[in-house]
Write a protein that holds these residues in place. Structure first.
Motif, PDB file in Angstrom:
ATOM      1  N   SER A 119       0.830  -1.213   0.000  1.00 22.46           N
ATOM      2  CA  SER A 119       0.000   0.000   0.000  1.00 22.46           C
ATOM      3  C   SER A 119       0.860   1.257   0.000  1.00 22.46           C
ATOM      4  CB  SER A 119      -0.931   0.002   1.209  1.00 22.46           C
ATOM      5  OG  SER A 119      -1.842  -1.066   1.152  1.00 22.46           O
ATOM      6  N   ALA A 120       1.886   1.288   0.852  1.00 21.48           N
ATOM      7  CA  ALA A 120       2.778   2.451   0.899  1.00 21.48           C
ATOM      8  C   ALA A 120       3.545   2.582  -0.409  1.00 21.48           C
ATOM      9  CB  ALA A 120       3.737   2.330   2.073  1.00 21.48           C
TER      10      ALA A 120
ATOM     11  N   GLU B 133      -0.148 -12.216  14.356  1.00 21.27           N
ATOM     12  CA  GLU B 133      -0.297 -10.774  14.539  1.00 21.27           C
ATOM     13  C   GLU B 133      -1.505 -10.257  13.780  1.00 21.27           C
ATOM     14  OE1 GLU B 133       4.361  -9.464  15.057  1.00 21.27           O
ATOM     15  OE2 GLU B 133       3.626 -10.019  13.078  1.00 21.27           O
ATOM     16  N   GLU B 134      -1.923  -9.059  14.139  1.00 15.14           N
ATOM     17  CA  GLU B 134      -3.041  -8.408  13.443  1.00 15.14           C
ATOM     18  C   GLU B 134      -2.622  -7.006  13.008  1.00 15.14           C
ATOM     19  OE1 GLU B 134      -6.388  -7.415  15.980  1.00 15.14           O
ATOM     20  OE2 GLU B 134      -5.174  -7.860  17.760  1.00 15.14           O
ATOM     21  N   THR B 135      -3.367  -6.473  12.051  1.00 18.39           N
ATOM     22  CA  THR B 135      -2.990  -5.203  11.433  1.00 18.39           C
ATOM     23  C   THR B 135      -4.130  -4.198  11.538  1.00 18.39           C
ATOM     24  OG1 THR B 135      -1.539  -6.317   9.851  1.00 18.39           O
ATOM     25  CG2 THR B 135      -2.256  -4.094   9.291  1.00 18.39           C
ATOM     26  N   LEU B 136      -3.796  -2.985  11.940  1.00 18.62           N
ATOM     27  CA  LEU B 136      -4.698  -1.841  11.851  1.00 18.62           C
ATOM     28  C   LEU B 136      -4.142  -0.927  10.769  1.00 18.62           C
ATOM     29  CD1 LEU B 136      -4.939  -0.928  15.667  1.00 18.62           C
ATOM     30  CD2 LEU B 136      -6.380  -2.537  14.385  1.00 18.62           C
ATOM     31  N   SER B 137      -5.003  -0.459   9.860  1.00 21.98           N
ATOM     32  CA  SER B 137      -4.484   0.379   8.775  1.00 21.98           C
ATOM     33  C   SER B 137      -5.499   1.419   8.335  1.00 21.98           C
ATOM     34  CB  SER B 137      -4.066  -0.483   7.580  1.00 21.98           C
ATOM     35  OG  SER B 137      -5.174  -1.156   7.018  1.00 21.98           O
ATOM     36  N   TYR B 138      -4.948   2.486   7.744  1.00 19.68           N
ATOM     37  CA  TYR B 138      -5.763   3.589   7.208  1.00 19.68           C
ATOM     38  C   TYR B 138      -5.078   4.079   5.944  1.00 19.68           C
ATOM     39  CZ  TYR B 138      -7.440   8.394   6.653  1.00 19.68           C
ATOM     40  OH  TYR B 138      -7.944   9.563   6.151  1.00 19.68           O
TER      41      TYR B 138
ATOM     42  N   TYR C 271      -1.056   7.317   4.691  1.00 19.09           N
ATOM     43  CA  TYR C 271      -1.162   5.898   4.996  1.00 19.09           C
ATOM     44  C   TYR C 271      -0.585   5.651   6.379  1.00 19.09           C
ATOM     45  CZ  TYR C 271      -0.388   0.835   4.645  1.00 19.09           C
ATOM     46  OH  TYR C 271      -0.393  -0.521   4.857  1.00 19.09           O
ATOM     47  N   LYS C 272      -1.321   4.876   7.166  1.00 18.16           N
ATOM     48  CA  LYS C 272      -0.832   4.434   8.467  1.00 18.16           C
ATOM     49  C   LYS C 272      -1.132   2.952   8.621  1.00 18.16           C
ATOM     50  CE  LYS C 272      -0.916   8.461  11.541  1.00 18.16           C
ATOM     51  NZ  LYS C 272      -1.460   8.983  12.821  1.00 18.16           N
ATOM     52  N   LYS C 273      -0.161   2.273   9.211  1.00 18.97           N
ATOM     53  CA  LYS C 273      -0.327   0.847   9.462  1.00 18.97           C
ATOM     54  C   LYS C 273       0.338   0.518  10.781  1.00 18.97           C
ATOM     55  CE  LYS C 273       1.013  -3.633   7.463  1.00 18.97           C
ATOM     56  NZ  LYS C 273       1.640  -4.269   6.288  1.00 18.97           N
ATOM     57  N   ILE C 274      -0.382  -0.196  11.634  1.00 20.55           N
ATOM     58  CA  ILE C 274       0.156  -0.609  12.931  1.00 20.55           C
ATOM     59  C   ILE C 274      -0.030  -2.113  13.055  1.00 20.55           C
ATOM     60  CG2 ILE C 274      -0.048  -0.388  15.438  1.00 20.55           C
ATOM     61  CD1 ILE C 274      -1.156   2.431  14.969  1.00 20.55           C
TER      62      ILE C 274
END
Length: 416
Positions: A192-193, A352-357, A365-368
């Motif tokens: 995405s980035a 693991e899990e991903t939070l993204s915007y 773009y943000k990804k945690i």
């Protein structure tokens, strides 16, 4: 052969005048214990900030503006810089270096020779118009050729490749950027980035081709005249006529001097105090290897310089000295006008899990990445205001269960 150069007994010799060497000099300060520090550089110009090579190539800055220290700075610190001094041989037994016809003795030695471009072994890769992108000499060669250039192929879209492409495009040259991986800057970005970065590059007029294979160089005489490659899903190879080819396909530590005299693997092996296998000889930066790690970004090298400065100035206090350890860093980049900050891993594992915007129009773009409700990685592109906070949460392994619904919106939203 001439006799060894006479120098004070308490002299520190450093091979290399790049960013690792300069950082070590800054850390040693004015009150170091050496009568003299002698720095041997194989370049013709004083130390400069290599991170600024792309703006220099683009014409946005000048060499004098990226040269941080003047002669007075060196004199205050009892430092002598010997330019155009390429070290051709290290004699560990005699504690001597050879620079052409000159011998230089040392009591303590730091090897900070950096790395060299890894240009693939392809037919015609040794042509006159094929180059890497690592130092001021590469930039000077490109600038000299600018009047005759209408097109350049940059092969390798890591950080250096992207910077080279942007710099050349800023000079009005048509640029094709080729990358084997489908994801640009795949060591720092996810898909995405990388998509946002590719969009930014294309808006600048750079032709981006990713996921390519079977690169070939076509030559006329001693010069490459075209580059061809295959793309998945395409029946025919693509071909691009070009006047210059820049390879940015990776680097390898420069360990030639170490030869069989120091323990080496991919780099010169060092311990947690940056000591090599020979007493009184140290290695630092991109030429060294600690455990299984070699280096290309400045953050860990800054840590190494701090450890080595303390080792050189306070060797008797080793029991309470800091030691070098691998750790996560907050990597801050500016690529094609975009702020990119990354920490930890950029791809989630099975547990693991991903939070993204993602906002493509706003280029945000943000990804945690979370493991057991704790941050194990994050990527911020465009809006990087909260990257330091994410880094602190990850470093302290704080539980973010109560924050997860607002975590992507940053610290202010979580505090509110």
């Amino acid at each position: 052969m001439s006799a060894p150069t006479e120098s004070p007994h308490n002299t520190l010799v450093i091979i290399g005048n790049g960013m690792a060497s300069n950082r070590l000099l800054e850390q040693l300060g004015e009150h170091h214990p050496f009568e003299q520090i002698l720095v041997l550089s194989n370049e013709a110009v004083p130390h400069y900030n290599r991170i600024m090579l792309s703006p220099l190539l683009a014409g946005d800055t000048q060499l004098s503006q990226i040269t941080p220290h003047d002669e007075h700075w060196y004199q205050q610190r009892r430092i002598r810089i010997l330019l155009n001094h390429t070290v051709t041989r290290l004699d560990v037994a005699q504690r001597q270096l050879e620079c052409g016809q000159r011998r230089i003795g040392f009591s303590q030695l730091v090897i900070a020779t950096g790395s060299q471009p890894s240009i693939p072994h392809l037919p015609h890769a040794d042509a006159h118009n094929v180059s890497g992108f690592r130092d001021i000499r590469d930039v000077e060669r490109m600038l000299e050729q600018l009047p005759q250039l209408s097109h350049v192929c940059v092969i390798g879209a890591g950080l250096l490749g992207v910077e080279a492409a942007v710099g050349l495009r800023s000079q009005g040259v048509d640029v094709s950027l080729l990358h084997r991986n489908p994801v640009l800057m795949n060591r720092q970005l996810d898909a995405s980035a990388a998509g946002l970065l590719q969009q930014s590059l294309q808006q600048r007029g750079i032709a981006v081709h990713s996921g390519i294979s079977q690169i070939e160089l076509q030559a006329r005489g001693q010069r490459v005249s075209a580059v061809s490659w295959n793309t998945a899903g395409s029946a025919q190879p693509q071909q691009q006529p070009t006047e210059l080819v820049i390879f940015t396909t990776g680097v390898s530590p420069l360990i030639r001097l170490a030869g069989q005299q120091l323990a080496c693997d991919r780099g010169i092996l060092v311990d947690q105090y940056m000591r090599t296998s020979v007493n009184g000889i140290y290695a630092l930066g991109e030429c060294c290897q600690f455990e299984q790690h070699t280096y290309g970004l400045v953050a860990p090298i800054w840590d190494q310089a701090s450890v080595l400065a303390q080792q050189l100035t306070q060797p008797a206090r080793q029991h309470d000295q800091q030691v070098y350890r691998e750790q996560s860093h907050l990597t801050k980049l500016k690529v094609s006008g975009l702020d990119v900050h990354s920490l930890g891993q950029v791809e989630a594992g099975a547990d693991e899990e991903t939070l993204s915007y993602l906002d493509e129009q706003a280029m945000l773009y943000k990804k945690i990445i979370l493991r057991n409700n704790r941050i194990s990685g994050a990527l911020c592109l465009g809006d990087v205001r909260d990257s330091q906070w994410y880094f602190e949460l990850m470093r302290n392994q704080e539980c973010v269960t109560q924050l997860r619904d607002r975590l992507l919106f940053g610290r202010a939203a979580c505090v509110a």
